[in-house]
Design an enzyme around this catalytic site. Structure first.
Site, short mmCIF file in Angstrom:
data_model
loop_
_atom_site.label_atom_id
_atom_site.label_comp_id
_atom_site.label_asym_id
_atom_site.label_seq_id
_atom_site.Cartn_x
_atom_site.Cartn_y
_atom_site.Cartn_z
CG ASP A 157 -15.47 10.07 -2.97
OD1 ASP A 157 -16.13 9.08 -2.63
OD2 ASP A 157 -14.91 10.82 -2.15
CB SER A 158 -19.30 12.05 -1.33
OG SER A 158 -18.30 11.47 -0.52
CB CYS A 184 -18.21 7.25 -3.53
SG CYS A 184 -19.15 7.74 -2.08
CD GLU A 210 -13.92 15.26 3.04
OE1 GLU A 210 -13.92 16.46 2.74
OE2 GLU A 210 -14.02 14.34 2.20
CB CYS A 221 -15.20 4.58 3.81
SG CYS A 221 -15.20 6.37 3.60
CG HIS A 265 -12.91 9.99 2.94
ND1 HIS A 265 -13.83 9.81 1.96
CD2 HIS A 265 -12.78 11.33 3.12
CE1 HIS A 265 -14.27 11.00 1.55
NE2 HIS A 265 -13.65 11.93 2.24
N1 DGL Z 1 -15.76 8.27 0.46
C1 DGL Z 1 -17.11 7.88 0.71
C2 DGL Z 1 -17.25 6.36 0.70
O1 DGL Z 1 -16.41 5.66 0.14
C3 DGL Z 1 -17.71 8.39 1.98
C4 DGL Z 1 -17.53 9.82 2.33
C5 DGL Z 1 -18.83 10.49 2.67
O2 DGL Z 1 -19.44 10.21 3.71
O3 DGL Z 1 -19.26 11.28 1.84
O4 DGL Z 1 -18.20 5.86 1.25
#
Ligand code: DGL
Length: 279
Positions: A14-15, A77, A163, A197, A199
């Site tokens: 993931d990012s 991600c 975050e 997403c 997150h």
């Molecule tokens: N967790 C990432 C996703 O599922 C997005 C977070 C980011 O913007 O890096 O898209």
């Protein structure tokens, strides 16, 4: 090209921290396997970056996980799945040192479940600006359910809230409510919303607080796990290549202590991470 099929862990990328919600879902269902998680925390967020950059960063991460011995990598991600997965699968993997390695994403497994869940066929998608702009959900949904109506809605403030460990703060209510209202105003017939997403599950309580009754919330941790279990059953040659001691290692491109303390918020248990460089 000659290559030897070695055994190794499943890689989850993931990012940043979001993919930990995917990892958690997968480990709950498939605890027997070994895992390596890689978070590109130093370069997060990906959600506002261009296609080229997300693709380049994601490829670097996938290669790093291959170097860790992973025969299979999950892009946990949505942004990376939307912007980089297809190129990696079609262009990079076939000419890599071991083309039998695989990279899978989170969008297709999510979309495959919608016909069981939605009654109206009106689907809402919350995602990063990058995921929504890519229209990946719209495209994948219309391949499987051409009659479904998909409305994507970007929530640029949600990742920063998570975050910065503000997901439970009063300030988060404002942004959560605002995006729900906007999405439902765009299509009042929506009966199913994808949290597109990784997150966003951290905002689940707040989202449920403002979501009208009767609207289904689709989260990807369990869905990805079910899809992975199914994939491994259909591909015994890959399943045999996954090592199985039930271990999990955590890699981050940011400071390891910082990652470890924040990751504990996502996983509800202490972990220890190692810092790596991607190039
Ligand atoms: N967790 C990432 C996703 O599922 C997005 C977070 C980011 O913007 O890096 O898209």
């Amino acid at each position: 090209m000659q290559h030897s099929a070695t055994c190794g862990p499943i890689g989850v990328f993931d990012s940043g921290y979001g993919g930990l919600t995917i990892l958690e879902g997968i480990r709950k269902m498939l605890p027997q396997y070994d895992y390596v998680y890689l978070g590109d925390n130093a370069r997060t967020p990906y959600g506002t970056r261009s296609f080229d950059i997300v693709y380049r960063f994601t490829l670097q991460a996938v290669n790093r996980l291959f170097d860790e011995g992973c025969p299979l990598v999950i892009l946990g991600c949505n942004t990376a799945s939307a912007k980089a997965l297809r190129s990696i699968q079609q262009n990079d993997l076939p000419c890599s040192a071991d083309p039998s390695r695989r990279v899978l994403g989170v969008i297709r497994p999510t979309v495959e479940r919608l016909s069981e869940i939605s009654r109206t066929g009106h689907i809402g998608v919350f995602g990063t600006p990058g995921t929504i702009q890519s229209r990946s959900y719209d495209i994948e949904i219309s391949k499987i359910n051409p009659d479904f109506v998909t409305t994507g809605h970007a929530c640029p403030m949600w990742v920063p809230l998570v975050e910065n460990n503000e997901a439970e703060s009063d300030g988060a209510d404002y942004f959560v409510r605002q995006e729900i209202d906007r999405l439902l105003a765009a299509d009042p017939e929506i009966d199913t919303i994808i949290l597109g997403c990784t997150h966003y599950p951290l905002l689940e309580q707040k989202i449920r607080k403002y979501l009208p009754e009767g609207i289904n919330l689709v989260m990807q941790g369990e869905i990805t796990a079910v899809s992975l279990a199914d994939y491994l059953q259909r591909h015994p040659e890959m399943e045999r290549r996954i090592s199985r001691e039930g271990s999990c290692r955590y890699l981050t491109t940011e400071n390891a202590e910082k990652f470890s303390s924040m990751a504990s918020v996502f996983l509800h248990q202490p972990i220890e991470a190692t810092q790596v460089r991607l190039s």
